[in-house]
Design an enzyme around this catalytic site. Structure first.
Site, PDB file in Angstrom:
ATOM      1  N   LYS A  85       7.856  26.582   9.181  1.00 56.72           N
ATOM      2  CA  LYS A  85       6.648  27.145   8.591  1.00 56.72           C
ATOM      3  C   LYS A  85       6.072  28.144   9.579  1.00 56.72           C
ATOM      4  CE  LYS A  85       1.901  26.131   7.239  1.00 56.72           C
ATOM      5  NZ  LYS A  85       0.834  25.117   7.199  1.00 56.72           N
TER       6      LYS A  85
ATOM      7  N   VAL B 235       0.851  -1.195   0.000  1.00 56.12           N
ATOM      8  CA  VAL B 235       0.000   0.000   0.000  1.00 56.12           C
ATOM      9  C   VAL B 235       0.881   1.238   0.000  1.00 56.12           C
ATOM     10  CG1 VAL B 235      -1.800   1.278   1.212  1.00 56.12           C
ATOM     11  CG2 VAL B 235      -1.805  -1.229   1.250  1.00 56.12           C
TER      12      VAL B 235
END
Length: 523
Positions: A83, A47
Site C-alpha cells: 500500500k 467472539v
C-alpha cells in the site's frame, strides 16, 4: 484456585491479555518480546473478529522489523500486497479524484515543503493550471503506473510504504509469533473479575475453569470493554456528533475488472493496484483493498441516512457481484475513546480503548502506538514489587488521548473540507461542529502556512495535511519572513520541479508491476 500456568515462581510480572484477534495477539507478542514478562492470552472462541479494516500505515514496517520478521514472510503469511497511497474518489465533489500518498512530496525547497513553491508556480503561471501537488510524489507515480516499490529480493525504493492484508490471516500469524515467544494461550470466557481492597483486579474467573491471576490486565475485548468498562467503569467519550458514520457493511470479492479495473496513465489497466481506493458514496464512503487473491470491500455509512439493505445494494453495485448470493457482514461502529484507557492495573488497547472510522487505516497503528506508550510508561526495573507502583498511568492516558484526538481531527478534516452538498449525509457531515483543535489548525494553516501538530510523535505530519487540504482548494498561507525568490531563483526552482517528475517517472517505469512482484513473493 488460580490457573497453574499463571503461577510462575521466578518473581517476574504476570500480564493477562483478554481477547485475541489482531489487538490481543499483537499485544501479547510485543509485550512478551519487549518486557520478558509472563504473558497469557484468554481468548474466547465465541467472539467473532470485527475485521473492519485490512489496511495499514507505514508504522507497521517498524513493528515487523522490531519483531525480527522478514518482510516477504509477513507478506506471504498475511496474503498482503503493498500500500503506497489512498486514492480518494468523489470526496471533494461527486466527480473529483485526489491522492494521499505516503512519504514526502518531492523535496524541500529553501527549507520549506515543496507545496509553497508549487503553489507559487501555479499562481504565477510557470506551472500548468491543472498541476497538482502530488505530481511530485514518487509513491503517487508508482500508483499511477501500477508498479511495486522494489524488485523481488531487493529493498524498497520508496521510503514510506505499508500493506494491505487479510485480517484473519494476520491474527493467526500474530498468534503463532506470540506462542513461539512463550505466550500461554487459554481458550475460555471471562465470567467475573475478583478485585482487591484498592479496586485493582486480582484474578479473572473463567467459565468452567480455574481463576487466572496476574499483576496487570490488558483489555483487548473490543467494543465490549469486558474489563475497562464493565469492571473498571472507565468513561467513554462519544464522538458520533462529529463523525456521523456508525455502521459498516463488508464483503470479499475475487479480482475482477469491474471491481478494480483501474486505468494507468501509461500502461493500460492496473491489474493489482498498490493503493487503497476510498469512494464517496450516497451516505458515507466505501473502501476497496486489493489483497493478493481477493479484494476486501466495505461501506462505512450513517444509519440515520441509509438502511442496511440500501447500503448493501449500493456497495455491491460499486464492487460487482450478484445481489442475491453475495455474502455481506454488517458491523456496528462506536466512534469515540476513553480519556482514561489505563485505570488501576487494567489497560485497554484496540477497540476497547477507542475507535475512529478507518478512513486513514489507523486501527492497527493505534494498537501499536498504545503498546509503545505503555512500555515507555512502565518502570525500568522488572522487580515485581514495584511493577505497578512505578507505572506512569497519567502520562499514558494523556499521550493516548492526544493521539486519538489527532486521528479524529485528521479524519474529520476530510469531511469538513469537502464541497459535496448533493445528499443529506454530505450536507450534515461537512457542517458538523468542528472541534476547537481542528478549527485552530485550519486557521493557522491558511494564515501562516504552518500545521499545528502535537509536540510528541505526531501521527500525521505537515505533508499529510497538504495532501488532503490542497485538492479541496485550501492552500497554506505564506510563511512569515520567507522572502520572495527572484527571477533567476524561480527559474532554478522550475527546473528542479521538472527534474523531480522526470526522475520519478524514470525510476518507476523500470520497476516491476505490482502484480508481478506480489506473484514472485507469494510463490
Amino acid at each position: 484456585m488460580t490457573h497453574s500456568a499463571d503461577c510462575p515462581s521466578d518473581g517476574q510480572p504476570r500480564i493477562v491479555v483478554v481477547g485475541g484477534g489482531t489487538a490481543g495477539w499483537m499485544s501479547a507478542a510485543t509485550l512478551k518480546r519487549r518486557l520478558k514478562c509472563h504473558v497469557t492470552v484468554i481468548d474466547s472462541d465465541r467472539v467473532p473478529s470485527i475485521g473492519v479494516g485490512e489496511a495499514t500505515i507505514p508504522a507497521i514496517v517498524d513493528w515487523i522489523e522490531n519483531m525480527g520478521v522478514a518482510e516477504d514472510e509477513f507478506i506471504r503469511r498475511t496474503g498482503a500486497t503493498y500500500k503506497l497511497a489512498i486514492r480518494f474518489d468523489n470526496w471533494v465533489e461527486p466527480t473529483h479524484r485526489y491522492w494521499h500518498p505516503f512519504g514526502i512530496c518531492g523535496s524541500p525547497i529553501d527549507g520549506l515543503d515543496l507545496i509553497h513553491t508549487w503553489r507559487r508556480g501555479v499562481r504565477q503561471g510557470w506551472l500548468p493550471a491543472d498541476s497538482k501537488y502530488t505530481d511530485f510524489s514518487f509513491q503517487r507515480e508508482l500508483c499511477e503506473l501500477g508498479r511495486g516499490p522494489r524488485e523481488a529480493g531487493q529493498p524498497s525504493l520508496a521510503h514510506n510504504y505499508a500493506f494491505h492484508l487479510d485480517a484473519g490471516k494476520l491474527a493467526t500469524f500474530l498468534q503463532e509469533i506470540a506462542v513461539a515467544e512463550g505466550v500461554n494461550h487459554i481458550i475460555g470466557d471471562v465470567c467475573d473479575a475478583n478485585l482487591d481492597a484498592c479496586g485493582d483486579i486480582q484474578s479473572l474467573t473463567l467459565n468452567g475453569q480455574s481463576a487466572v491471576a496476574a499483576d496487570l490486565f490488558i483489555d483487548c475485548s473490543g467494543f465490549a470493554g469486558a474489563l475497562i468498562q464493565k469492571v473498571m467503569q472507565s468513561e467513554w467519550v462519544d464522538w458520533s456528533e462529529q463523525l456521523i458514520c456508525d455502521r459498516a457493511i463488508t464483503l470479499r470479492r475475487p479480482h475482477v475488472e469491474n471491481c478494480l479495473g483501474e486505468k494507468s496513465h501509461v500502461d493500460g489497466p492496473v491489474a493489482l493496484p498498490p493503493y487503497t481506493i476510498s469512494t464517496g458514496m450516497k451516505s458515507g464512503w466505501s473502501w476497496q483493498i486489493p489483497l493478493h487473491q481477493t479484494t476486501g470491500c466495505g461501506y462505512v455509512f450513517s444509519s440515520a441516512h441509509l438502511s442496511d439493505e440500501e447500503a448493501r445494494d449500493e456497495l455491491i453495485g460499486l464492487a460487482g457481484g450478484d445481489f442475491d448470493t453475495t455474502e455481506t457482514k454488517v458491523v456496528p461502529m462506536r466512534v469515540g475513546m476513553r480519556p482514561e484507557s489505563w485505570v488501576g492495573n487494567c489497560v485497554s488497547i484496540g477497540l476497547s480503548a477507542g475507535f475512529v472510522e478507518p478512513l486513514e487505516s489507523t486501527g492497527i497503528f493505534l494498537v501499536q502506538r498504545a503498546l509503545d506508550e505503555f512500555v515507555d510508561c512502565l518502570p525500568t526495573t522488572g522487580n515485581k514489587l514495584s511493577f505497578l507502583d512505578s507505572c506512569d498511568t497519567r502520562s499514558f492516558n494523556q499521550r493516548m488521548t492526544e493521539v486519538y484526538h489527532q486521528v479524529r481531527d485528521f479524519v474529520l478534516m476530510h469531511y469538513v473540507v469537502s464541497r459535496r452538498r448533493d445528499t443529506p449525509f454530505w450536507r450534515e457531515a461537512a457542517t458538523v461542529l468542528v472541534p476547537e483543535s481542528l478549527q485552530l489548525l485550519l486557521e493557522e494553516y491558511t494564515s501562516t502556512g504552518r500545521v499545528r501538530l502535537p509536540e510528541r510523535d505526531p501521527t500525521f505530519l505537515d505533508v499529510n495535511h497538504h495532501y488532503i487540504l490542497s485538492p479541496a482548494g485550501i492552500h497554506p498561507g505564506r510563511v512569515p519572513g520567507q522572502p520572495e525568490p527572484d527571477a533567476a531563483r524561480t527559474q532554478q526552482q522550475a527546473a528542479f520541479l521538472q527534474h523531480i517528475q522526470s526522475t520519478h517517472t524514470d525510476i518507476a517505469s523500470k520497476l516491476p508491476s505490482h502484480r508481478s512482484l506480489m506473484d514472485a513473493i507469494h510463490l
